[in-house]
Design a protein around this motif. Structure first.
Motif, PDB file in Angstrom:
ATOM      1  N   PHE A 113     -15.794 -41.428  71.741  1.00 52.47           N
ATOM      2  CA  PHE A 113     -15.572 -42.951  71.913  1.00 52.47           C
ATOM      3  C   PHE A 113     -14.510 -43.441  72.997  1.00 52.47           C
ATOM      4  O   PHE A 113     -14.537 -44.670  73.099  1.00 52.47           O
ATOM      5  N   HIS A 114     -13.847 -42.400  73.670  1.00 53.81           N
ATOM      6  CA  HIS A 114     -12.897 -42.916  74.525  1.00 53.81           C
ATOM      7  C   HIS A 114     -13.010 -42.456  75.752  1.00 53.81           C
ATOM      8  O   HIS A 114     -13.755 -41.283  76.205  1.00 53.81           O
ATOM      9  N   PHE A 115     -12.452 -42.951  77.032  1.00 54.14           N
ATOM     10  CA  PHE A 115     -12.772 -42.415  78.437  1.00 54.14           C
ATOM     11  C   PHE A 115     -11.447 -42.307  79.213  1.00 54.14           C
ATOM     12  O   PHE A 115     -10.767 -43.230  79.096  1.00 54.14           O
ATOM     13  N   SER A 119      -7.792 -46.837  79.192  1.00 52.60           N
ATOM     14  CA  SER A 119      -7.543 -48.093  79.715  1.00 52.60           C
ATOM     15  C   SER A 119      -8.504 -49.370  79.492  1.00 52.60           C
ATOM     16  O   SER A 119      -8.026 -50.362  79.309  1.00 52.60           O
ATOM     17  N   MET A 120      -9.869 -48.668  79.269  1.00 50.70           N
ATOM     18  CA  MET A 120     -10.775 -49.791  78.904  1.00 50.70           C
ATOM     19  C   MET A 120     -11.313 -49.705  77.443  1.00 50.70           C
ATOM     20  O   MET A 120     -11.331 -50.495  76.957  1.00 50.70           O
ATOM     21  N   THR A 121     -11.649 -48.343  77.206  1.00 53.93           N
ATOM     22  CA  THR A 121     -12.171 -48.087  75.867  1.00 53.93           C
ATOM     23  C   THR A 121     -11.245 -48.567  74.725  1.00 53.93           C
ATOM     24  O   THR A 121     -11.766 -49.052  73.825  1.00 53.93           O
ATOM     25  N   LYS A 126     -14.371 -52.078  68.459  1.00 55.02           N
ATOM     26  CA  LYS A 126     -15.056 -51.179  67.698  1.00 55.02           C
ATOM     27  C   LYS A 126     -14.538 -49.477  68.093  1.00 55.02           C
ATOM     28  O   LYS A 126     -14.822 -48.946  67.140  1.00 55.02           O
ATOM     29  N   LEU A 127     -14.436 -49.439  69.304  1.00 54.20           N
ATOM     30  CA  LEU A 127     -13.986 -47.960  69.613  1.00 54.20           C
ATOM     31  C   LEU A 127     -12.868 -47.645  69.208  1.00 54.20           C
ATOM     32  O   LEU A 127     -12.495 -46.663  69.022  1.00 54.20           O
ATOM     33  N   HIS A 128     -11.641 -48.636  69.423  1.00 55.89           N
ATOM     34  CA  HIS A 128     -10.284 -48.366  68.702  1.00 55.89           C
ATOM     35  C   HIS A 128     -10.640 -48.125  67.133  1.00 55.89           C
ATOM     36  O   HIS A 128      -9.762 -47.312  66.773  1.00 55.89           O
ATOM     37  N   GLN A 129     -11.415 -48.786  66.517  1.00 55.96           N
ATOM     38  CA  GLN A 129     -11.840 -48.566  65.021  1.00 55.96           C
ATOM     39  C   GLN A 129     -12.119 -47.185  64.869  1.00 55.96           C
ATOM     40  O   GLN A 129     -11.723 -46.729  63.912  1.00 55.96           O
ATOM     41  N   GLU A 130     -12.865 -46.606  65.859  1.00 60.09           N
ATOM     42  CA  GLU A 130     -13.315 -45.202  65.672  1.00 60.09           C
ATOM     43  C   GLU A 130     -12.231 -44.217  65.464  1.00 60.09           C
ATOM     44  O   GLU A 130     -12.102 -43.321  64.741  1.00 60.09           O
ATOM     45  N   VAL A 131     -11.742 -44.352  66.693  1.00 62.55           N
ATOM     46  CA  VAL A 131     -10.653 -43.368  66.816  1.00 62.55           C
ATOM     47  C   VAL A 131      -9.198 -44.097  67.341  1.00 62.55           C
ATOM     48  O   VAL A 131      -9.208 -44.483  68.471  1.00 62.55           O
TER      49      VAL A 131
END
Length: 217
Positions: A113-115, A119-121, A126-131
């Protein structure tokens, strides 16, 4: 894509930095001119130009000439270098192994979920909600040995620094190993790792180091 507000395009920023540092030849008026120089100096891009891209929509490199159709994929009929070359090598121990003071081996890596630094993800709801936050994974046997429970706040420490984060107890990871994703600045995994240089590849050995872990509070 036009840069927003008063921002400059990346190629303009790069050119200005190069000029400030005294480099010559960075007076490009447009990215088209940059592509022309790339095609002139790099054989695998020699047949790629803005005109051909506008006409065809895309070109795959290697594309060595203006009449070359591009290379959608390599190794179609044979490997480009012939048969594969295999080399037997001897195992080399990492620069730092677990010991009595730092009994666990830390490895770091990515999440789906992150890269990189997030700094962007991590700005994506939505991605923050996942992790939403950093964590460390540990095997149940190791967690039991140091009296840790799932979700507990822990301190992970190496000879270079320490970070605080929540623990996840899981059998996905082997005993003696702990895993920390490196996307979270507030619990940056590379505070713990070291920059010992691989003797062959000459890159830092960020993936393996010795750590210890303890509950907070």
């Amino acid at each position: 894509m036009n840069p927003p507000g008063n921002a400059l395009a990346d190629w303009e920023i790069t050119c200005r930095l190069a000029q400030r540092m005294g480099a010559e030849g960075f007076d490009f008026p447009s990215p088209k001119k940059i592509m022309e120089e790339i095609a002139k100096l790099t054989p695998s891009y020699a047949g790629i130009s803005y005109e051909r891209l506008e006409e065809l929509g895309f070109l795959h490199w290697p594309c060595p000439a203006a009449d070359h159709p591009g290379t959608p994929y390599l190794h179609r009929d044979r490997f480009t270098r012939g048969l594969g070359h295999f080399h037997a090598i001897e195992f080399k121990e990492p620069a730092e192994s677990p010991d009595q003071d730092y009994p666990l081996t830390l490895t770091t890596g990515r999440l789906i979920f992150h890269f990189h630094t997030g700094s962007m993800t991590r700005r994506s709801e939505k991605l923050h909600q996942e992790v939403p936050e950093a964590y460390v994974e540990i095997h149940p046997d190791d967690a039991s040995r140091i009296s840790l429970k799932r979700g507990q706040r822990v301190r992970v420490q190496s000879r270079r620094g320490q970070i605080e984060l929540n623990v996840r107890v899981t059998k996905r990871i082997k005993p003696g190993i702990v895993f920390i994703p490196f996307h979270f600045a507030e619990a940056a995994a590379n505070v713990l790792t070291h920059a010992a240089i691989d003797p062959v590849a000459k890159i830092p050995e960020y993936k393996v180091c010795a750590v210890k872990m303890e509950a907070i509070g």
